[in-house]
Design a protein around this motif. Structure first.
Motif, mmCIF file in Angstrom:
data_model
loop_
_atom_site.group_PDB
_atom_site.id
_atom_site.type_symbol
_atom_site.label_atom_id
_atom_site.label_comp_id
_atom_site.label_asym_id
_atom_site.label_seq_id
_atom_site.Cartn_x
_atom_site.Cartn_y
_atom_site.Cartn_z
ATOM 1 N N ASP A 183 4.748 -5.282 -10.287
ATOM 2 C CA ASP A 183 4.661 -5.025 -8.852
ATOM 3 C C ASP A 183 3.395 -4.252 -8.492
ATOM 4 O O ASP A 183 2.674 -4.610 -7.549
ATOM 5 C CB ASP A 183 5.895 -4.254 -8.372
ATOM 6 C CG ASP A 183 7.157 -5.101 -8.429
ATOM 7 O OD1 ASP A 183 7.029 -6.338 -8.561
ATOM 8 O OD2 ASP A 183 8.265 -4.530 -8.365
ATOM 9 N N GLU A 184 3.125 -3.202 -9.237
ATOM 10 C CA GLU A 184 1.960 -2.364 -8.945
ATOM 11 C C GLU A 184 0.665 -3.151 -9.107
ATOM 12 O O GLU A 184 -0.259 -3.030 -8.294
ATOM 13 C CB GLU A 184 1.960 -1.158 -9.885
ATOM 14 C CG GLU A 184 0.792 -0.222 -9.696
ATOM 15 C CD GLU A 184 0.791 0.906 -10.723
ATOM 16 O OE1 GLU A 184 -0.300 1.350 -11.080
ATOM 17 O OE2 GLU A 184 1.891 1.306 -11.149
ATOM 18 N N GLU A 185 0.600 -3.990 -10.157
ATOM 19 C CA GLU A 185 -0.606 -4.773 -10.406
ATOM 20 C C GLU A 185 -0.834 -5.789 -9.295
ATOM 21 O O GLU A 185 -1.967 -6.009 -8.854
ATOM 22 C CB GLU A 185 -0.503 -5.496 -11.757
ATOM 23 C CG GLU A 185 -0.343 -4.576 -12.950
ATOM 24 C CD GLU A 185 -1.531 -3.646 -13.114
ATOM 25 O OE1 GLU A 185 -2.679 -4.105 -12.925
ATOM 26 O OE2 GLU A 185 -1.314 -2.458 -13.418
ATOM 27 N N MET A 186 0.229 -6.432 -8.836
ATOM 28 C CA MET A 186 0.096 -7.427 -7.770
ATOM 29 C C MET A 186 -0.324 -6.776 -6.454
ATOM 30 O O MET A 186 -1.154 -7.325 -5.711
ATOM 31 C CB MET A 186 1.414 -8.185 -7.577
ATOM 32 C CG MET A 186 1.902 -8.935 -8.804
ATOM 33 S SD MET A 186 0.747 -10.183 -9.423
ATOM 34 C CE MET A 186 1.655 -10.772 -10.874
ATOM 35 N N GLU A 187 0.210 -5.613 -6.159
ATOM 36 C CA GLU A 187 -0.170 -4.927 -4.933
ATOM 37 C C GLU A 187 -1.627 -4.468 -4.991
ATOM 38 O O GLU A 187 -2.345 -4.510 -3.983
ATOM 39 C CB GLU A 187 0.755 -3.729 -4.677
ATOM 40 C CG GLU A 187 2.159 -4.117 -4.255
ATOM 41 C CD GLU A 187 2.179 -4.976 -3.004
ATOM 42 O OE1 GLU A 187 1.457 -4.647 -2.040
ATOM 43 O OE2 GLU A 187 2.895 -6.000 -3.000
ATOM 44 N N ARG A 188 -2.077 -4.056 -6.161
ATOM 45 C CA ARG A 188 -3.472 -3.663 -6.300
ATOM 46 C C ARG A 188 -4.386 -4.873 -6.061
ATOM 47 O O ARG A 188 -5.434 -4.761 -5.418
ATOM 48 C CB ARG A 188 -3.725 -3.093 -7.701
ATOM 49 C CG ARG A 188 -5.164 -2.591 -7.892
ATOM 50 C CD ARG A 188 -5.424 -2.091 -9.295
ATOM 51 N NE ARG A 188 -4.646 -0.899 -9.598
ATOM 52 C CZ ARG A 188 -3.727 -0.815 -10.536
ATOM 53 N NH1 ARG A 188 -3.463 -1.862 -11.294
ATOM 54 N NH2 ARG A 188 -3.066 0.291 -10.736
ATOM 55 N N LEU A 189 -3.975 -6.032 -6.574
ATOM 56 C CA LEU A 189 -4.762 -7.244 -6.382
ATOM 57 C C LEU A 189 -4.838 -7.629 -4.912
ATOM 58 O O LEU A 189 -5.842 -8.168 -4.448
ATOM 59 C CB LEU A 189 -4.136 -8.388 -7.190
ATOM 60 C CG LEU A 189 -4.897 -9.716 -7.235
ATOM 61 C CD1 LEU A 189 -6.255 -9.541 -7.903
ATOM 62 C CD2 LEU A 189 -4.081 -10.767 -7.972
ATOM 63 N N ALA A 190 -3.771 -7.353 -4.169
ATOM 64 C CA ALA A 190 -3.706 -7.735 -2.756
ATOM 65 C C ALA A 190 -4.325 -6.700 -1.825
ATOM 66 O O ALA A 190 -4.265 -6.861 -0.602
ATOM 67 C CB ALA A 190 -2.246 -7.971 -2.356
#
Length: 394
Positions: A183-190
């Motif tokens: 979750d954290e990685e995907m939010e950082r990407l977005a």
């Protein structure tokens, strides 16, 4: 899965997107060219659901991409699936000022499944589906028209396979209970801030020639000038002025425009052309950086003593062991800068000391740093032992 012919008109695109808004996810990919431009030139967009797939020609006369863009950046009900989607997201951000959301990147998910830190798309498909991709069109000039059938088939295959792989990855993540790790990685990407920055911040992306406030002030002004020129002319930064030349101009400021003809990397024409005049105006307007603007000597990296550097090496060894045991990519668990910070004595604000990262690695890392965990060799094999607590008399 139904494969549509190349979409080149607004009505067909609108009808496709209307159907796709009912899907739980869409797989997305783009083809673009950027070798000769500042802004990536969008040449093809591929999109698929489990039921249908199509390639869309954004260069087609009069085509309205708005329904597609609305789906990507404004529809929160449909998950957008990419593989190594950083450049695809940048293109969408350039067009809309927004980033697709919610999103899922299969390259990041592959780290949680132990498939590698930066697994390529072909390797992912071969690993998950046992299918080898045709790589014959990798070096296509996607800006040229017309596109032939092999090019279009090659492009669409990227999203048809992605739409097949994604549900399988989700199932594996559910079984391993690692979905929340991402979750954290995907939010950082977005995060839109990853794709937008002001010309005034362009100098921060360069190798700094010194820490002299006057030199850095000129570099800041020159980098902002170059960024503005590159954007306005839609040319790569290096086609305006290369980084080394920019550093030379910042370190040894030309006293007059005539001096530009003597600078390595600039042609004699800069002595009297308009772009040379704008460069000199940027130099003249430059001001030394203030104390609060100066960069750290080692940005985002605490100073390591010799002993702390050795501790950092031990932590990295521990990370390799824990990552191998967990079957995940080490980079998903911890970054080098966090490990060095922990070795240097930092305890606050580290991701590895909270949540699942603490459970998988941070707890043992803290024990190692604070002397409660040690490495040893037994029968020629590396092992870890915990220090026994000292008995304290009542």
């Amino acid at each position: 899965m139904k494969i549509h012919p190349l979409i080149t008109d607004s009505a067909s695109l609108a009808a496709l997107i209307e159907r796709m808004t009912a899907a739980s996810f869409v797989a997305v990919d783009t083809e673009f060219m950027r070798e000769n431009s500042y802004w990536p030139e969008l040449c093809l967009i591929q999109i698929a659901t489990p039921e249908e797939a199509a390639a869309i020609d954004p260069k087609a006369d009069g085509i309205d991409l708005q329904p597609l863009l609305d789906l990507l950046v404004d529809n929160e009900e449909v998950l957008k699936v990419f593989h190594a989607g950083g450049q695809d997201l940048e293109i969408v951000h350039n067009l809309t000022g927004k980033v697709p959301h919610p999103l899922f990147d299969t390259q990041i998910a592959a780290m949680a499944l132990g498939l590698g830190e930066q697994v390529g798309y072909s390797n992912l498909i071969e690993s998950m589906l046992g299918h080898q991709l045709d790589k014959g069109a990798r070096f296509t000039d996607w800006s040229r028209r017309p596109l032939d059938k092999r090019q279009i088939d090659y492009a669409i295959a990227d999203v048809t396979h992605l739409a097949t792989v994604f549900p399988r990855m989700v199932e594996k993540l559910k079984r391993s209970r690692r979905g929340e790790w991402l979750d954290e990685e995907m939010e950082r990407l977005a995060d839109p801030s990853s794709f937008a920055f002001e010309p005034e911040d362009a100098w921060k992306r360069l190798k700094l020639p010194s820490r002299n406030p006057a030199v850095l002030g000129r570099l800041k002004a020159l980098a902002a000038w170059r960024e503005t020129e590159a954007r306005g002319k839609n040319l790569p930064r290096g086609r305006i002025v290369k980084d080394d030349t920019l550093n030379e101009l910042a370190s040894h400021a030309p006293k007059s425009q005539d001096d530009l003809g003597k600078v390595r990397g600039l042609s004699a024409g800069w002595r009297n052309n308009d772009i040379g005049a704008r460069l000199m105006a940027a130099v003249a307007a430059a001001r030394p950086l203030g104390p609060d603007e100066l960069p750290d000597r080692e940005p985002r990296r605490p100073g390591l003593t010799k002993d702390a550097a050795l501790v950092s090496d031990l932590l990295k060894l521990l990370l390799k062991i824990r990552a191998k045991e967990a079957g995940v990519a080490a980079r998903l668990i911890a970054r080098s800068d966090e490990i060095e910070a922990l070795a240097a004595g930092v305890r606050d604000g580290l991701n590895i000391l909270s949540g699942w990262r603490y459970d998988e690695f941070g707890h043992d890392a803290l024990d190692l740093v604070e002397g409660r965990l040690a490495f040893g060799i037994e029968n020629g094999k590396l092992k870890m032992t915990r220090a026994l607590k000292e008995n304290v008399d009542a």
